[in-house]
Design an enzyme around this catalytic site. Structure first.
Site, PDB file in Angstrom:
ATOM      1  CE  LYS A  41      -0.270  -0.253   5.033  1.00  0.00           C
ATOM      2  NZ  LYS A  41      -1.052  -0.749   6.176  1.00  0.00           N
ATOM      3  NE  ARG A 139      -6.956   0.258  11.013  1.00  0.00           N
ATOM      4  CZ  ARG A 139      -5.712   0.120  10.569  1.00  0.00           C
ATOM      5  NH1 ARG A 139      -4.839   1.081  10.753  1.00  0.00           N
ATOM      6  NH2 ARG A 139      -5.316  -0.966   9.954  1.00  0.00           N
ATOM      7  CG  HIS A 168      -4.024  -4.387  11.682  1.00  0.00           C
ATOM      8  ND1 HIS A 168      -2.950  -4.973  11.048  1.00  0.00           N
ATOM      9  CD2 HIS A 168      -3.693  -3.087  11.847  1.00  0.00           C
ATOM     10  CE1 HIS A 168      -2.007  -4.048  10.848  1.00  0.00           C
ATOM     11  NE2 HIS A 168      -2.429  -2.904  11.329  1.00  0.00           N
ATOM     12  NE  ARG A 224      -2.941  -8.034   7.402  1.00  0.00           N
ATOM     13  CZ  ARG A 224      -3.517  -8.458   8.527  1.00  0.00           C
ATOM     14  NH1 ARG A 224      -4.153  -9.611   8.553  1.00  0.00           N
ATOM     15  NH2 ARG A 224      -3.466  -7.721   9.613  1.00  0.00           N
ATOM     16  CE1 TYR A 268      10.033  32.351   2.741  1.00  0.00           C
ATOM     17  CE2 TYR A 268      10.428  29.985   2.810  1.00  0.00           C
ATOM     18  CZ  TYR A 268      10.074  31.124   2.111  1.00  0.00           C
ATOM     19  OH  TYR A 268       9.771  31.026   0.785  1.00  0.00           O
ATOM     20  CB  CYS A 315      12.235  26.511   1.897  1.00  0.00           C
ATOM     21  SG  CYS A 315      13.312  27.647   2.779  1.00  0.00           S
ATOM     22  CG  ASP A 317      10.204  24.357  -3.858  1.00  0.00           C
ATOM     23  OD1 ASP A 317       9.400  23.415  -3.908  1.00  0.00           O
ATOM     24  OD2 ASP A 317       9.882  25.556  -3.937  1.00  0.00           O
TER      25      ASP A 317
END
Ligand code: PLP
Length: 376
Positions: A41, A139, A168, A224, A268, A315, A317
């Protein structure tokens, strides 16, 4: 080997030999007679679902677990033919796509069971499903404690066929924990009830990576594993139990080097001000690549085998590191964000610690902007 990206040198290097190795360790743990449903997944925890699934199929994986229908379709498009289970629930609207792609749904509640049964009957088809039981995760799943209300409903199924039952763990990383033991006992009782009611599921599965490694009585006839396939330990206590090799390294190169005088602020918000004349390297990676912003003034990268601290805020990028104390640094030098360089390693666990999260989130957060390069 996939060629290196042209231009921006930020990429993940995925070691397929390590993936094969880790699969073999799972096989050793569970033996020949237990099926392995490799969990791929979230793009195989960021490693590339189709590429990983191909290698795992060739290594003997019996099937794949994904979270969503779309992830299942991606595997089919990538020519993966083995069984694929949609672990996080399938929706009735997706029935056509499920059938078309031969994906196996998980059913978690009576309403879903009835709706899918009605739809399948109307189409005159039959469909295998896995029944999810909630044994204490809170869940998705049929509550084990309410088995008397849902078990009789299985008798009414004509189009849907119960192929598997699973649950699970909430806390399998806690080796030998009593909660895990209790979940196992509850699960065993559910399986017993299914059997004595005349619905013996062909596949019974409970173990995630942690339980594959430390809890053989939870192996049943299928396991799993996810995380361990990618060479990351569910808990540091397990390093002596199995030898795993990290599959993914995250690399970049120094984009710009500059000498800044004492008292210069970086990035920043002026959260870092140099306390000496400093050599600062700017790296072409940022939080839009999935490099956590929490690493601001906290994380570390490897340059020339040495640790260079992140200075100022990460930042979108770009990220700055202080390389004043590292000799001979040049523009274009390789930088390791995650992985090994020289004698030092930054593991997903270490980065997770800096970012106040877990290795899973680090790996799955590396964004699609970062090319994955495969080699074996
Ligand atoms: C993610 C997941 C797994 C794999 O867990 P790991 O801890 O990565 O081994 C197994 N089963 C289910 C239902 C999952 O959602």
């Amino acid at each position: 080997m996939t060629p290196l990206p042209k231009g921006r040198p930020t990429f993940c290097s995925v070691d397929l030999a390590a993936l094969r190795w880790n699969f073999r360790q799972v096989r050793k743990k569970v033996g020949r007679h237990v099926k392995i449903l490799s969990v791929v997944k979230a793009n195989a925890y960021g490693h590339g679902a189709c590429e990983a699934a191909k290698i795992l199929t060739a290594s003997g994986s019996d099937g794949f677990g994904v979270a969503t229908l779309e992830e299942g379709i991606e595997l089919r498009k990538g020519k993966i033919k083995s069984p694929v289970i949609i672990l996080a629930g399938a929706y009735p609207e997706q029935l056509d796509q499920l059938l078309l792609n031969r994906l196996t749904p998980v059913i978690c509640e009576l309403a879903g069971l009835r709706r899918l049964e009605a739809l399948a009957r109307r189409r005159g088809i039959s469909l295998n499903f896995h029944l999810k039981v909630d044994t204490g995760m809170g869940r998705i799943g049929f509550l084990a404690s309410q088995i008397d209300s849902w078990l009789p409903q299985l008798a009414k199924l004509k189009a849907l066929k119960l192929e598997g039952v699973f649950s699970h763990f909430s806390d399998a990383e806690d080796v030998g924990g009593s909660y895990t033991q209790r979940q196992l006992e509850i699960f065993c009782r559910v399986v017993q009830r299914l059997r004595s009611a005349g619905y013996p599921p062909a596949l019974i599965h409970l173990a995630n990576s942690a339980a594959v490694i430390t809890f053989p009585s939870a192996h049943f006839n299928m396991v799993r594993p996810g995380l361990m396939l990618y060479g990351v330990y569910p808990s540091p206590e397990m390093v002596d139990e199995v030898a795993l090799k990290p599959v993914l390294s995250w690399k970049t190169r120094i984009l710009q080097l500059k000498r800044l005088s004492k008292g210069s602020s970086i990035s920043y918000g002026q959260t870092f001000v140099t306390r000496r004349e400093s050599l600062i390297a700017t790296l072409p990676v940022g939080y839009a690549d999935g490099y956590p912003r929490l690493l601001s003034n906290r994380g570390v990268v490897l340059v020339r085998g040495k640790r260079a601290p992140i200075v100022g805020r990460v930042c979108m990028d770009l990220t700055m590191v202080d390389v004043t104390d590292i000799r001979g640094v040049r523009q274009g030098d390789e930088v390791i964000l995650l992985g090994k360089q020289g004698r030092d390693t930054i593991s997903a666990d270490e980065m997770a610690l800096w970012a106040e999260t877990i290795s899973y989130e680090i790996l799955t957060s590396i964004s699609a902007r970062v090319p994955r390069i495969y080699h074996s």
